[in-house]
Design an enzyme around this catalytic site. Sequence first.
Site, PDB file in Angstrom:
ATOM      1  N   SER A 131      22.069  75.393  13.672  1.00  0.00           N
ATOM      2  CA  SER A 131      21.477  75.722  14.974  1.00  0.00           C
ATOM      3  C   SER A 131      21.219  74.485  15.837  1.00  0.00           C
ATOM      4  O   SER A 131      22.138  73.777  16.208  1.00  0.00           O
ATOM      5  CB  SER A 131      20.193  76.518  14.722  1.00  0.00           C
ATOM      6  N   ASP A 166      21.269  76.599  22.476  1.00  0.00           N
ATOM      7  CA  ASP A 166      21.203  75.632  21.383  1.00  0.00           C
ATOM      8  C   ASP A 166      22.555  75.612  20.674  1.00  0.00           C
ATOM      9  O   ASP A 166      23.510  76.256  21.122  1.00  0.00           O
ATOM     10  CB  ASP A 166      20.031  75.924  20.434  1.00  0.00           C
ATOM     11  N   ALA A 205       8.247  80.705  22.065  1.00  0.00           N
ATOM     12  CA  ALA A 205       8.239  79.759  23.181  1.00  0.00           C
ATOM     13  C   ALA A 205       9.502  78.909  23.189  1.00  0.00           C
ATOM     14  O   ALA A 205       9.970  78.475  24.246  1.00  0.00           O
ATOM     15  CB  ALA A 205       6.999  78.868  23.093  1.00  0.00           C
ATOM     16  N   SER A 240       4.256  72.898   8.235  1.00  0.00           N
ATOM     17  CA  SER A 240       5.670  73.219   8.451  1.00  0.00           C
ATOM     18  C   SER A 240       6.175  74.051   7.274  1.00  0.00           C
ATOM     19  O   SER A 240       5.687  73.916   6.150  1.00  0.00           O
ATOM     20  CB  SER A 240       6.483  71.927   8.552  1.00  0.00           C
TER      21      SER A 240
END
Length: 550
Positions: A68, A284, A379, A505
């Site tokens: 990605s 992306d 977002a 994370s």
Amino acid sequence: MPELPVRAIQVLADAHPKPSHLYFQYGTAGFRTLGSTLDSVLFRVGILAGLRSKRLDGRTIGVMVTASHNPEQDNGVKLVDPRGEMLEASWEVHATALANAPSTDAFIEAVSALVQSARIDLSKPARVVYARDTRPSGPALISALEDGFKALGVEARDAGVTTTPILHYLVKAINTKGTNESYGDDSEDGYYTKLSASFKKLIAGKATPDTVVIDCANGVGAIAAKNLQAYLGTSIPLVLENTDTTSRGKLNDSCGADYVKTMQRLPPNLVDVMKPGQRACSLDGDADRLMYYYLDERGQFHMLDGDKIAALVAAFIVEQVKLAGLESEIKVGVVQTAYANGASTKYLEERLPVKCVSTGVKHLHHAAEHYSIGVYFEANGHGTVLFSPATQEILTKHEPSTPAQSTALNHLINLTQLINQTVGDALSDMLLVEVVLAHKSYSGVEWNSLYADLPNRLVKVVVGDRNAFKTEDAERRLVNPPGLQEKIHELVRRYEGGRSFVRPSGTEDVVRVYAEAVLRAQADELAFRVAGLVYDEAGGDPAKRPKEFI
């Protein structure tokens, strides 16, 4: 009863040994790390995908090889379930276990254990469709994946170099072919035809949209955008930039949706392309994220992120549902994460139900399925709109009583065709945004003025062990380390419009700190003071301490 083809697996597995020093984990984005280390993982995923298909009575499973928005040297792989959705969460554990078996014998044992525990009938067929993005490591990894297919006798279809959303589309189209729920023709042509035909119907009678500049991130989205452009014809003028998919080092480099969101500025090579008043968007590297932006008359940059897209799209859909006379039957809702800007949440809550869930597409997608029409956008620009089967049936059967109701009903039906409901899709979402802007006669300025974002800041703190941090309430509240949340609360209370949360994370030993406040300087200050708390209390790595508080 057929048995596992142990000998075939053994021979091919030996050609793809697992690196002894690495641990692989299947997360929301599948496996993702340096492409040069993934050979054994791809082989094993080939077998896993075949087993998943057998478990689901031979329905087609998707495999996408991509990293990605990550840098070019990274790569990854993820599985797609039959409805085009992400791999069922319980199978993430199986994926991780198979990937980390230390030897061929241990791997075969793990496969046998999975066949038994998941009650997989090996006599069932195994069908897989697979694709990759444009990364240089792609062909070698695909070769390893194909060895996995060969070892298990999988019937595999190569979709070639394509976007992640097109692969998701193909999986659903293949599995619904010839049924009442047919999703479209199971080809790239079917995808482009479906999107372009519905787009043209939705903007019929509206002024032709202004030219849109698309930053293709020098990724596979460049190929798909060029193809789509041919199908759209003159319905919308597009200018494609950052379309170099062959030069090494160009992918996602100072361009793409992640760059724009993180840096909050134009990709450098668009500075001379963009004109004041013109809007543009960035995809992306695998075209599943979308970030919009424009320059005002003074040449000032304004970003329109996933929150802004959600606000624009959700309000439009609510309006169409009311105009169609269906507000009592169809409930529209929005799903966000804690990263959504507080101003966007306030704007949306005044118009429709809003739910906050943990970060990660699988959480958003699952929550959106609980609404008649569920809108979700992170977002970062990844998102889509889901129309429940019951809602699609209502739209098909509803008898409008006025011309206005009939028009709105047709708009909703065409939206179900324009939107890729399997996954976030930058090209589908771009056309959706342009439809709403055309209907509302909005420029980027009017769209941006729906609400004013609260200034916000994201800071990353490197820690010894991210697992020491535990959260609750959709990751908005820390429960571990003890006492840290109270100190964060105390800090937040000192800032007007202050909000901050801390979450570990999912992929690396870092803790992410988000903060927002009424003034930019205060948002920055709050973020770094909270990051300081994390550092002081939880043993952050001194070498990686955020610069602002060294």
